[in-house]
Design an enzyme around this catalytic site. Structure first.
Site, short mmCIF file in Angstrom:
data_model
loop_
_atom_site.label_atom_id
_atom_site.label_comp_id
_atom_site.label_asym_id
_atom_site.label_seq_id
_atom_site.Cartn_x
_atom_site.Cartn_y
_atom_site.Cartn_z
N GLU A 277 9.70 8.08 8.28
CA GLU A 277 10.53 7.63 7.09
C GLU A 277 11.69 8.59 6.79
OE1 GLU A 277 7.89 7.94 3.45
OE2 GLU A 277 6.85 6.21 4.10
N GLU B 273 0.92 3.53 7.36
CA GLU B 273 0.40 4.20 5.84
C GLU B 273 0.30 3.14 4.84
OE1 GLU B 273 2.87 7.29 4.11
OE2 GLU B 273 3.13 8.26 6.21
C1 BGC Z 1 4.78 9.72 3.15
C2 BGC Z 1 3.52 10.53 2.69
C3 BGC Z 1 3.59 10.38 1.20
C4 BGC Z 1 3.25 9.16 0.95
C5 BGC Z 1 2.80 8.84 -0.62
C6 BGC Z 1 5.15 8.39 2.22
O1 BGC Z 1 6.37 8.22 1.95
O2 BGC Z 1 5.00 9.24 4.43
O3 BGC Z 1 3.91 11.49 3.20
O4 BGC Z 1 2.29 11.22 0.95
O5 BGC Z 1 4.25 8.15 1.11
O6 BGC Z 1 3.71 9.23 -1.43
#
Ligand code: BGC
Length: 447
Positions: free
Chosen positions: A164, A353
């Site tokens: 990101e 994610e």
């Molecule tokens: C990031 C994580 C973060 C998650 C939740 C993403 O932007 O890669 O490190 O914990 O979102 O906010």
């Protein structure tokens, strides 16, 4: 049950600073988040990631829990200051040994390691030399990549360069709410992006050379428009919201900036001109370094604004489902993020994610009851199933996160884990949602 294709990869994700702790153990150097946490008011409740989940000392226990959950893959990141305390030069053997052991234990448990080179913990020594603004940083990152891939590349078959850039550049360098807490000018922000993308390109070359049989990817966040209905005109409006040429009102929050240079070799010229007319565009030689062939695109997806047929963002209705972070729970956005990014890049997609923060605690019966997470998982995985049914190659799903952890400026307030962590004692408790997730993994299917 809705079946997933054979070979679909089920897992969970974390990042180094968010879980490792061991902030000064065995020769680790100082990172920008170690510094930022010291700033009064920077982090919710004055929390600090010094100990975090203490994963540095509890990795074996954590791998046992992953195995208990049937995880097939585990996405984690390497801490640059743990491996190279000053960012360049000296290598910390003990830091590398930690990752050696982690990877060997994962492989022994039949869990595939997906390794991210950079998830925001820049060595402070690199920041002191200008960080992402210094034109030398792509070379330093290449040196770091050589050390890591040279050491672990015999066993790691899946590499992700950066996590990101949109978040660490925008929040850390423009809005100043994340480390290193800068508020740079628009032209300087574009320079940070250019250096970030050059660092990615150089790391790609290292990975191809030192781990030729590994997959290579990159993990941007998504600012995708979610069409309010599935009509062609609305979908087109949401696509335009996502990848339109330039939305100066959205500042640096424009998906084109994080996708086109790396995945298409095209710099978003109009967008840059609108935001910083004086900024000099990258040369064609620089673009050649930035644009390296990837095997697939990782996507981190959390939530998307709702877009009407005219392309306007529809304000959230009062009382809609929200996570503890206040992010709307609207799963259709995931399908459209996958669809739009696949169309734009031609690459298969891996969800690196996706998840929610929730007000979880250990109940009197000793269990963590988190029906919201279970419902969330079923909804979002249902949309991924839809994308696959519509012919989009989706390779896998890494839930964020394996365990509750240090949520950056929100400290330990936001619990994203499949596993609950008591931050006083370090005790882990598998949440009830995770028990279901693990059954779905076994079945390769969701209800
Ligand atoms: C990031 C994580 C973060 C998650 C939740 C993403 O932007 O890669 O490190 O914990 O979102 O906010």
């Amino acid at each position: 049950m809705k079946k997933f294709p054979e070979g679909f990869l089920w897992g969970a994700a974390t990042s180094s600073y968010q879980i490792e702790g061991g902030h000064d153990a065995d020769g680790k150097g100082v990172g920008i988040w170690d510094e930022f946490c010291q700033k009064p008011g920077a982090i919710y409740g004055g929390h600090i990631g010094d100990v975090g989940c203490d994963h540095y000392h509890r990795a074996s226990e954590d791998i046992e829990l992953m195995a208990e959950l049937n995880l097939q893959a585990y996405r984690f990141s390497i801490s640059w200051p743990r491996v190279m305390p000053h960012g360049t030069g000296e290598i910390n053997e003990k830091g590398l040994e930690f990752y050696d052991r982690l990877i060997d234990s994962l492989l022994a448990a039949n869990i595939r390691p997906l390794v991210t080179l950079y998830h925001w913990d820049l060595p402070q020594a690199v920041q002191d030399r200008g960080g992402w603004l210094n034109p030398e940083i792509p070379v330093w990152f290449e040196e770091y990549a050589k050390v890591v891939v040279g050491r672990l590349g015999d066993r790691v078959k899946d590499w992700i360069t950066l996590n990101e850039p949109g978040i660490y550049v925008n929040l850390g360098h423009f809005e100043g709410t994340h480390a290193p807490a800068l508020k740079l000018s628009p032209a300087e922000i574009l320079t940070c992006y250019k250096h970030t993308f050059l660092a990615h390109g150089r790391a790609c070359q290292v990975i191809r050379e030192l781990a030729p049989n590994a997959t290579l990817s990159y993990a941007p966040h998504c600012v995708t428009g979610e069409p309010v209905d599935d009509e062609a005109q609305t979908v087109e409006a949401a696509r335009e919201y996502t990848f339109g040429e330039s939305h100066p009102d959205r500042n640096f929050w424009q998906q084109r900036l994080y996708i086109d240079p790396i995945c298409k070799g095209v710099w978003p010229e109009k967008l840059c001109h609108d935001l910083a007319p004086e900024w000099e565009l990258p040369t064609s030689d620089e673009m050649a370094v930035i644009h390296q062939p990837l095997d697939h695109l990782c996507l981190n997806f959390y939530s998307a604004p709702l877009v009407d047929p005219a392309g306007a963002v529809i304000p959230d209705a009062p009382g809609i489902a929200r996570t503890l972070f206040d992010w709307p729970v609207r799963e259709r956005g995931l399908h459209y993020a996958v669809k739009f990014h696949h169309e734009r890049t031609g690459l298969p997609i891996l969800i690196s994610e996706n998840g929610l923060s929730n007000m979880d605690w250990v109940a009197q019966d000793g269990k963590v009851h988190d029906p919201q997470r279970l419902d969330f998982l079923e909804r979002y995985l249902g949309q991924l199933h839809r994308s696959i049914s519509e012919g989009i190659p989706v390779l896998g799903y890494m839930h964020w996160s394996l365990m509750d952890n240090f949520e950056w400026a929100d400290g330990f307030k936001q619990r994203f884990g499949l596993i609950h962590v008591d931050f006083q004692t370090g005790k882990r408790t598998i949440k009830e949602s995770a028990r279901h997730y693990s059954e779905w993994i076994r079945a390769n299917a969701i209800p």
